[in-house]
Design a protein around this motif. Structure first.
Motif, mmCIF file in Angstrom:
data_model
loop_
_atom_site.group_PDB
_atom_site.id
_atom_site.type_symbol
_atom_site.label_atom_id
_atom_site.label_comp_id
_atom_site.label_asym_id
_atom_site.label_seq_id
_atom_site.Cartn_x
_atom_site.Cartn_y
_atom_site.Cartn_z
ATOM 1 N N ASP A 102 2.585 -6.746 6.172
ATOM 2 C CA ASP A 102 4.269 -5.871 5.240
ATOM 3 C C ASP A 102 3.950 -4.855 4.479
ATOM 4 O O ASP A 102 4.286 -4.398 4.193
ATOM 5 N N GLU A 145 -5.043 4.694 3.830
ATOM 6 C CA GLU A 145 -5.188 2.894 3.997
ATOM 7 C C GLU A 145 -5.720 3.045 5.673
ATOM 8 O O GLU A 145 -7.230 1.684 5.471
ATOM 9 N N THR B 55 -8.418 -2.873 -5.811
ATOM 10 C CA THR B 55 -7.524 -3.792 -4.556
ATOM 11 C C THR B 55 -7.316 -2.405 -3.201
ATOM 12 O O THR B 55 -7.444 -1.471 -3.220
ATOM 13 N N PRO B 56 -7.458 -3.692 -2.018
ATOM 14 C CA PRO B 56 -7.141 -3.499 -0.912
ATOM 15 C C PRO B 56 -6.167 -1.849 -0.529
ATOM 16 O O PRO B 56 -6.648 -1.159 -0.415
ATOM 17 N N PHE B 57 -4.449 -2.231 -1.702
ATOM 18 C CA PHE B 57 -3.434 -1.315 -1.218
ATOM 19 C C PHE B 57 -3.124 -1.033 -3.185
ATOM 20 O O PHE B 57 -2.121 -0.285 -2.198
ATOM 21 N N LYS B 59 -2.513 -2.156 -5.425
ATOM 22 C CA LYS B 59 -0.990 -2.708 -5.808
ATOM 23 C C LYS B 59 -1.056 -4.046 -5.963
ATOM 24 O O LYS B 59 -2.256 -5.065 -6.143
ATOM 25 N N PHE B 68 -13.468 -12.322 -1.868
ATOM 26 C CA PHE B 68 -11.874 -12.154 -0.360
ATOM 27 C C PHE B 68 -10.675 -11.289 -1.413
ATOM 28 O O PHE B 68 -10.572 -12.473 -1.625
ATOM 29 N N ILE B 70 -6.986 -10.381 -1.061
ATOM 30 C CA ILE B 70 -5.411 -10.462 -0.069
ATOM 31 C C ILE B 70 -4.778 -9.568 -1.089
ATOM 32 O O ILE B 70 -4.442 -10.484 -2.146
ATOM 33 N N PRO B 71 -4.448 -8.608 -0.395
ATOM 34 C CA PRO B 71 -2.878 -8.218 -1.483
ATOM 35 C C PRO B 71 -1.645 -8.300 -0.536
ATOM 36 O O PRO B 71 -1.885 -9.418 0.314
ATOM 37 N N GLN B 72 -0.222 -7.713 -1.176
ATOM 38 C CA GLN B 72 0.783 -7.688 -0.591
ATOM 39 C C GLN B 72 1.370 -9.430 -0.804
ATOM 40 O O GLN B 72 0.951 -9.911 -0.442
ATOM 41 N N SER B 74 4.079 -11.484 -0.152
ATOM 42 C CA SER B 74 4.132 -12.576 1.328
ATOM 43 C C SER B 74 3.196 -13.170 2.387
ATOM 44 O O SER B 74 2.688 -14.449 2.581
ATOM 45 N N ALA B 75 1.825 -12.241 1.973
ATOM 46 C CA ALA B 75 0.903 -12.644 2.778
ATOM 47 C C ALA B 75 0.233 -13.486 1.067
ATOM 48 O O ALA B 75 -0.476 -14.574 2.147
ATOM 49 N N ARG B 78 2.168 -17.367 1.946
ATOM 50 C CA ARG B 78 1.943 -17.810 2.940
ATOM 51 C C ARG B 78 0.949 -18.516 2.944
ATOM 52 O O ARG B 78 0.797 -19.067 3.899
ATOM 53 N N TYR B 79 -0.418 -18.368 2.642
ATOM 54 C CA TYR B 79 -2.005 -17.801 2.872
ATOM 55 C C TYR B 79 -2.390 -19.491 1.368
ATOM 56 O O TYR B 79 -2.254 -20.863 2.266
#
Lengths: 213, 213
Positions: A102, A145, B55-57, B59, B68, B70-72, B74-75, B78-79
């Motif tokens: 994404d 990244e 944050t990973p990105f 954002k 742990f 998770i960014p984004q 939709s990810a 969905r998770y």
């Protein structure tokens, strides 16, 4: 085994990772490649327009499984990755692969803008401006990244200890950047080469139609 | 049970479907809401910049599961949908839900362009142009696609016979369009209302912070 048909234009683009997955899993599929000329308004054949009209969103790629159509490249590639065992080993790995793809999709907004400007006949100065002010900075951030993710993960893959569909999506786009002389990050060149050289992919990649993107 | 923390701005936006999923599944989570002021350059607090940096990105939203991240969006959604049973009942249903959300993501490119123009102080004429020439046509196409999907599926949901995360993503955005007086499609207003009135969602939706988008 279901009968798979993958319909896309005659490039790598958004469909190539799906093609790679079929080859990885040694699952036969019909690789329908639409000539790029069909994208030119006024030049479209009736057969193409009819086929386009039947797709769920009027767009390609579409994966047809015994007549059931899935549109949208990420949905297609994730679906095949799950079937063939390349979606990630845990729910967390799967989510992380999803997130990387994404993030790639977000980055692609600016890549597309650059390519459309370049190939769409915009004045050179405008193309340069879009390259330097829009695409360039977004690309730099995204590549940084990717570098950080690979460095942190250590396995040589983006997610977990093995190959996932995220590697296929990213490595194939890095190859596109390489072709466009837009990839000047050594560690990512090496990463792409490592994925491309995997014994289970190498032969396919060498034998596939060579396309710039 | 793992400890969940969802970090996003104090709006519905890209995080609300995740919040809804927690409420649907009756799973407790920490709902961290960053004030919108933190988005203004120069006005950002040190605490915010530090959090963003981790944050990973860079954002939001980010979902933190026992640390742990998770960014984004939709990810993330969905998770949670997979964990809580709202991802679709078969691989094909899951792929179809994925495809609808990705199509939504494509449409959001033009929605964002319109909102940024409108809220970013562009001249009224330019905002109107973007509305009528960019956002308007893309919105019309997208809403027509949703109508067609719902008509064909017949269950009252976008995918299969029951609620999936795609319904949460779409219904919550339709509510945004409604708030902006941009939703003039009766069948979609009814669809949104039907999702919002589900007994397992109604109370949460009535009690949640009311936000325009």
């Amino acid at each position: 085994m279901p009968s798979y048909k993958l319909i896309y234009f005659d490039g790598r683009g958004f469909a190539e990772p799906a093609r790679m997955l079929f080859h990885l899993a040694e699952v036969p599929f019909e690789d329908v490649r639409i000539p790029f000329e069909e994208l030119m308004p006024g030049k479209q054949s009736e057969g193409f327009l009819e086929m386009k009209d039947k797709t769920p969103f009027g767009k390609f790629p579409v994966l047809s499984i015994d007549g059931f159509d899935i549109p949208q490249s990420s949905a297609i590639i994730r679906y095949l990755a799950k079937k063939f065992g390349y979606a990630g080993k845990t729910p967390e790995e799967q989510a992380w692969a999803d997130a990387i793809v994404d993030q790639f999709k977000d980055y692609m907004e600016s890549f597309r803008q650059f390519i459309y400007a370049q190939r769409g006949g915009k004045p050179e100065e405008e193309v340069k401006k879009i390259h330097n002010e829009v695409f360039g900075p977004v690309k730099e951030t995204f590549l940084r990244e990717l570098e950080r993710i690979l460095k942190k993960n250590r396995s040589g893959y983006l997610v977990g200890a093995g190959l996932t569909w995220a590697d296929l999506v990213i490595a194939d786009h890095l190859h596109t950047l390489e072709n466009l002389k837009e990839l000047e990050v050594k560690s990512l060149e090496e990463y792409k080469e490592r994925i491309y050289s995997l014994p289970e992919l190498r032969d396919y990649i060498q034998g596939r139609p060579q396309r710039e993107m």
